[in-house]
Design a protein around this motif. Structure first.
Motif, PDB file in Angstrom:
ATOM      1  N   ASN A 106       3.982  26.187  60.748  1.00 17.51           N
ATOM      2  CA  ASN A 106       4.710  27.450  60.868  1.00 17.51           C
ATOM      3  C   ASN A 106       4.224  28.465  59.832  1.00 17.51           C
ATOM      4  OD1 ASN A 106       6.858  29.209  61.805  1.00 17.51           O
ATOM      5  ND2 ASN A 106       7.924  28.679  59.914  1.00 17.51           N
ATOM      6  N   ALA A 107       3.878  27.972  58.654  1.00 15.48           N
ATOM      7  CA  ALA A 107       3.459  28.861  57.561  1.00 15.48           C
ATOM      8  C   ALA A 107       2.090  29.478  57.798  1.00 15.48           C
ATOM      9  CB  ALA A 107       3.463  28.081  56.242  1.00 15.48           C
ATOM     10  N   LYS A 108       1.310  28.919  58.709  1.00 16.22           N
ATOM     11  CA  LYS A 108      -0.035  29.450  58.970  1.00 16.22           C
ATOM     12  C   LYS A 108       0.019  30.885  59.471  1.00 16.22           C
ATOM     13  CE  LYS A 108      -2.951  26.593  61.052  1.00 16.22           C
ATOM     14  NZ  LYS A 108      -3.467  25.529  61.942  1.00 16.22           N
ATOM     15  N   THR A 109       1.100  31.242  60.157  1.00 11.76           N
ATOM     16  CA  THR A 109       1.210  32.592  60.718  1.00 11.76           C
ATOM     17  C   THR A 109       2.436  33.339  60.193  1.00 11.76           C
ATOM     18  OG1 THR A 109       2.404  31.707  62.632  1.00 11.76           O
ATOM     19  CG2 THR A 109       0.004  31.940  62.844  1.00 11.76           C
ATOM     20  N   ALA A 110       3.044  32.824  59.147  1.00 13.82           N
ATOM     21  CA  ALA A 110       4.273  33.430  58.626  1.00 13.82           C
ATOM     22  C   ALA A 110       3.985  34.271  57.381  1.00 13.82           C
ATOM     23  CB  ALA A 110       5.289  32.325  58.312  1.00 13.82           C
ATOM     24  N   ASP A 111       5.028  34.815  56.820  1.00 13.96           N
ATOM     25  CA  ASP A 111       4.900  35.636  55.608  1.00 13.96           C
ATOM     26  C   ASP A 111       4.616  34.762  54.381  1.00 13.96           C
ATOM     27  OD1 ASP A 111       7.347  34.447  54.961  1.00 13.96           O
ATOM     28  OD2 ASP A 111       8.513  36.237  55.358  1.00 13.96           O
ATOM     29  N   ALA A 112       4.322  35.405  53.270  1.00 15.77           N
ATOM     30  CA  ALA A 112       3.940  34.711  52.039  1.00 15.77           C
ATOM     31  C   ALA A 112       5.062  33.809  51.527  1.00 15.77           C
ATOM     32  CB  ALA A 112       3.542  35.722  50.972  1.00 15.77           C
ATOM     33  N   LYS A 113       6.298  34.255  51.641  1.00 20.93           N
ATOM     34  CA  LYS A 113       7.422  33.457  51.162  1.00 20.93           C
ATOM     35  C   LYS A 113       7.516  32.134  51.933  1.00 20.93           C
ATOM     36  CE  LYS A 113      12.406  33.616  50.453  1.00 20.93           C
ATOM     37  NZ  LYS A 113      13.627  34.375  50.617  1.00 20.93           N
ATOM     38  N   THR A 114       7.352  32.189  53.241  1.00 19.58           N
ATOM     39  CA  THR A 114       7.402  30.981  54.069  1.00 19.58           C
ATOM     40  C   THR A 114       6.231  30.060  53.740  1.00 19.58           C
ATOM     41  OG1 THR A 114       8.519  32.195  55.833  1.00 19.58           O
ATOM     42  CG2 THR A 114       7.438  30.134  56.456  1.00 19.58           C
ATOM     43  N   ARG A 115       5.065  30.649  53.523  1.00 22.16           N
ATOM     44  CA  ARG A 115       3.879  29.867  53.165  1.00 22.16           C
ATOM     45  C   ARG A 115       4.095  29.134  51.839  1.00 22.16           C
ATOM     46  NH1 ARG A 115      -1.906  29.922  54.003  1.00 22.16           N
ATOM     47  NH2 ARG A 115      -2.998  29.458  52.059  1.00 22.16           N
ATOM     48  N   ILE A 116       4.568  29.843  50.839  1.00 21.73           N
ATOM     49  CA  ILE A 116       4.785  29.225  49.529  1.00 21.73           C
ATOM     50  C   ILE A 116       5.863  28.149  49.616  1.00 21.73           C
ATOM     51  CG2 ILE A 116       5.665  29.667  47.195  1.00 21.73           C
ATOM     52  CD1 ILE A 116       4.064  32.319  47.308  1.00 21.73           C
ATOM     53  N   SER A 117       6.898  28.389  50.379  1.00 19.54           N
ATOM     54  CA  SER A 117       7.963  27.408  50.548  1.00 19.54           C
ATOM     55  C   SER A 117       7.419  26.124  51.190  1.00 19.54           C
ATOM     56  CB  SER A 117       9.088  27.995  51.398  1.00 19.54           C
ATOM     57  OG  SER A 117      10.103  27.045  51.610  1.00 19.54           O
ATOM     58  N   ALA A 118       6.607  26.267  52.215  1.00 21.14           N
ATOM     59  CA  ALA A 118       6.021  25.094  52.894  1.00 21.14           C
ATOM     60  C   ALA A 118       5.082  24.339  51.958  1.00 21.14           C
ATOM     61  CB  ALA A 118       5.279  25.531  54.150  1.00 21.14           C
ATOM     62  N   LEU A 119       4.285  25.075  51.206  1.00 19.09           N
ATOM     63  CA  LEU A 119       3.358  24.443  50.271  1.00 19.09           C
ATOM     64  C   LEU A 119       4.109  23.751  49.134  1.00 19.09           C
ATOM     65  CD1 LEU A 119       0.661  27.205  50.297  1.00 19.09           C
ATOM     66  CD2 LEU A 119       0.298  24.814  50.978  1.00 19.09           C
ATOM     67  N   PHE A 120       5.167  24.370  48.666  1.00 16.02           N
ATOM     68  CA  PHE A 120       5.981  23.767  47.610  1.00 16.02           C
ATOM     69  C   PHE A 120       6.632  22.477  48.121  1.00 16.02           C
ATOM     70  CE2 PHE A 120      10.052  23.473  45.227  1.00 16.02           C
ATOM     71  CZ  PHE A 120       9.515  23.204  43.975  1.00 16.02           C
TER      72      PHE A 120
END
Length: 139
Positions: A35-49
């Motif tokens: 989901n984070a591949k196409t989402a905003d930076a906040k979603t990306r960082i949350s998924a990575l965290f």
């Protein structure tokens, strides 16, 4: 959550194998990363965290004296976990592809599924031996 769904979830937690739970956790991490591949930076960082915390917990568990995995497998998984944590951290600040993390998690899911398939079937809950055919009732 409605009452019936809550009861189902409680029963599922008690009957799920450790592999079932681990598969669910890795699947959830992969869904978040996808989901984070196409989402905003906040979603990306949350998924990575989230992925980083998952691998941190695994590495910590592998370091415990009570962990009974073979030494070579523990070392390989620890190395993989350290890589995943470092990559997750770098990907928070750089535009790195999330595909390598998704692939590693998918490999873990496949390994856990194979382990689960090779395991003997679980025993029925206590008190249910008669209905499982393990104990004959006295007539």
């Amino acid at each position: 959550m409605n009452r019936n769904l809550a009861q189902y979830e409680t029963a599922r937690r008690f009957t799920a194998t450790p592999q079932d739970n681990e598969i669910l956790i890795f699947s959830n991490a992969n869904a978040m990363l996808a989901n984070a591949k196409t989402a905003d930076a906040k979603t990306r960082i949350s998924a990575l965290f989230h992925n980083q915390r998952l691998w941190s917990a695994i590495v910590k568990d592998l370091a415990l004296e009570t962990n009974q995995l073979p030494a070579e497998l523990k070392q390989n998984l620890t190395d993989l976990g350290i890589w995943a944590m470092q990559y997750s951290t770098r990907a928070m600040g750089e535009d790195l592809s999330l595909d390598p993390l998704i692939a590693v998690n998918r490999d873990m899911i496949e390994g856990l599924q194979a382990q689960r398939a090779a395991a003997p079937p679980p025993l029925p809950p206590r008190g249910d031996l008669a209905s499982a055919g393990l104990v004959q009732s006295a007539v």
